[in-house]
Scaffold this active site. Sequence first.
Site, PDB file in Angstrom:
ATOM      1  N   GLN A 100      -4.707  -4.882   0.414  1.00 55.33           N
ATOM      2  CA  GLN A 100      -5.098  -5.708  -1.080  1.00 55.33           C
ATOM      3  C   GLN A 100      -3.776  -5.832  -1.820  1.00 55.33           C
ATOM      4  O   GLN A 100      -4.144  -6.517  -2.611  1.00 55.33           O
ATOM      5  CB  GLN A 100      -6.147  -4.636  -1.827  1.00 55.33           C
ATOM      6  CG  GLN A 100      -7.498  -4.521  -1.302  1.00 55.33           C
ATOM      7  CD  GLN A 100      -7.405  -3.749   0.071  1.00 55.33           C
ATOM      8  OE1 GLN A 100      -6.916  -2.675   0.108  1.00 55.33           O
ATOM      9  NE2 GLN A 100      -8.233  -4.248   1.003  1.00 55.33           N
ATOM     10  N   ASN A 101      -2.899  -5.295  -1.303  1.00 58.15           N
ATOM     11  CA  ASN A 101      -1.337  -5.696  -1.974  1.00 58.15           C
ATOM     12  C   ASN A 101      -1.035  -7.168  -1.713  1.00 58.15           C
ATOM     13  O   ASN A 101      -1.041  -7.322  -0.607  1.00 58.15           O
ATOM     14  CB  ASN A 101      -0.581  -4.870  -2.098  1.00 58.15           C
ATOM     15  CG  ASN A 101       0.585  -4.680  -3.030  1.00 58.15           C
ATOM     16  OD1 ASN A 101       1.380  -5.916  -3.099  1.00 58.15           O
ATOM     17  ND2 ASN A 101       0.751  -3.748  -3.790  1.00 58.15           N
ATOM     18  N   HIS A 102      -0.605  -8.030  -2.716  1.00 59.78           N
ATOM     19  CA  HIS A 102      -0.247  -9.326  -2.248  1.00 59.78           C
ATOM     20  C   HIS A 102       1.192  -9.682  -2.063  1.00 59.78           C
ATOM     21  O   HIS A 102       1.738 -10.512  -1.775  1.00 59.78           O
ATOM     22  CB  HIS A 102      -0.624 -10.180  -3.512  1.00 59.78           C
ATOM     23  CG  HIS A 102      -2.020 -10.404  -3.975  1.00 59.78           C
ATOM     24  ND1 HIS A 102      -2.624 -10.381  -5.026  1.00 59.78           N
ATOM     25  CD2 HIS A 102      -2.887 -10.595  -2.791  1.00 59.78           C
ATOM     26  CE1 HIS A 102      -4.058 -10.544  -4.805  1.00 59.78           C
ATOM     27  NE2 HIS A 102      -4.129 -10.632  -3.605  1.00 59.78           N
ATOM     28  N   PHE A 103       2.106  -8.503  -1.949  1.00 56.66           N
ATOM     29  CA  PHE A 103       3.410  -8.524  -1.861  1.00 56.66           C
ATOM     30  C   PHE A 103       3.842  -9.334  -0.711  1.00 56.66           C
ATOM     31  O   PHE A 103       4.606 -10.514  -0.750  1.00 56.66           O
ATOM     32  CB  PHE A 103       3.974  -7.220  -1.742  1.00 56.66           C
ATOM     33  CG  PHE A 103       5.532  -7.144  -1.331  1.00 56.66           C
ATOM     34  CD1 PHE A 103       6.522  -7.582  -2.502  1.00 56.66           C
ATOM     35  CD2 PHE A 103       6.183  -7.210  -0.359  1.00 56.66           C
ATOM     36  CE1 PHE A 103       7.985  -7.625  -2.423  1.00 56.66           C
ATOM     37  CE2 PHE A 103       7.571  -7.283   0.223  1.00 56.66           C
ATOM     38  CZ  PHE A 103       8.454  -7.655  -0.891  1.00 56.66           C
TER      39      PHE A 103
ATOM     40  N   THR B 264       2.275  -7.243  -7.791  1.00 58.47           N
ATOM     41  CA  THR B 264       1.537  -7.567  -6.536  1.00 58.47           C
ATOM     42  C   THR B 264       0.434  -6.805  -6.248  1.00 58.47           C
ATOM     43  O   THR B 264      -0.507  -6.933  -5.305  1.00 58.47           O
ATOM     44  CB  THR B 264       2.321  -7.703  -5.449  1.00 58.47           C
ATOM     45  OG1 THR B 264       3.021  -6.571  -5.026  1.00 58.47           O
ATOM     46  CG2 THR B 264       3.488  -8.827  -5.503  1.00 58.47           C
TER      47      THR B 264
END
Length: 166
Positions: free
Chosen positions: A37-40, A141
């Site tokens: 789920q993290n956009h990094f 992010t």
Amino acid sequence: MITSFEPIIDENCKILILGTMPSVKSLEKRQYYGSKQNHFWKIIYGLFGKEVEEDYEKRKNFLLDHHIALWDVLKSCDRQGSSDSKITNPAPNDFETLFNRYPGIKAVYFNGSKAEELFYKMVLGKIAQKEGLLFKRLPSTSPANMMPFKDKFEQWKSNLSSGWLP
């Protein structure tokens, strides 16, 4: 007490991106930004027009190939869950040694406001100020940051591409 990871860095890095402390999922996987789920990773790869690779070692090499280092402000802390707002007993990483060992770092980007806040509170006054070092906060992010992906990506792109990325 939880502890962060070693930095992803080499002598060619020019950019240092700092998070606060790995999430529960990241700690379980032993990977920076291990939560899907993290956009990094989607943002970093997107800056170069590439698709995210699943293999974590390839992700780390991708960063280094693009002269990007990755670390966390905190070495350790207590925290229930993954939220930065739940951090207690924070202890910072050793940035004086890092900056001395890697003098090529020209810019430090904070992945969110808590990383920036903790760095300024716990680190900046205790290290020798390196002349010309840029500090800049970017939107987190994290999935906890409800900003749409497109807006996060555009802010990362406009800040990192100004002289540091293609």
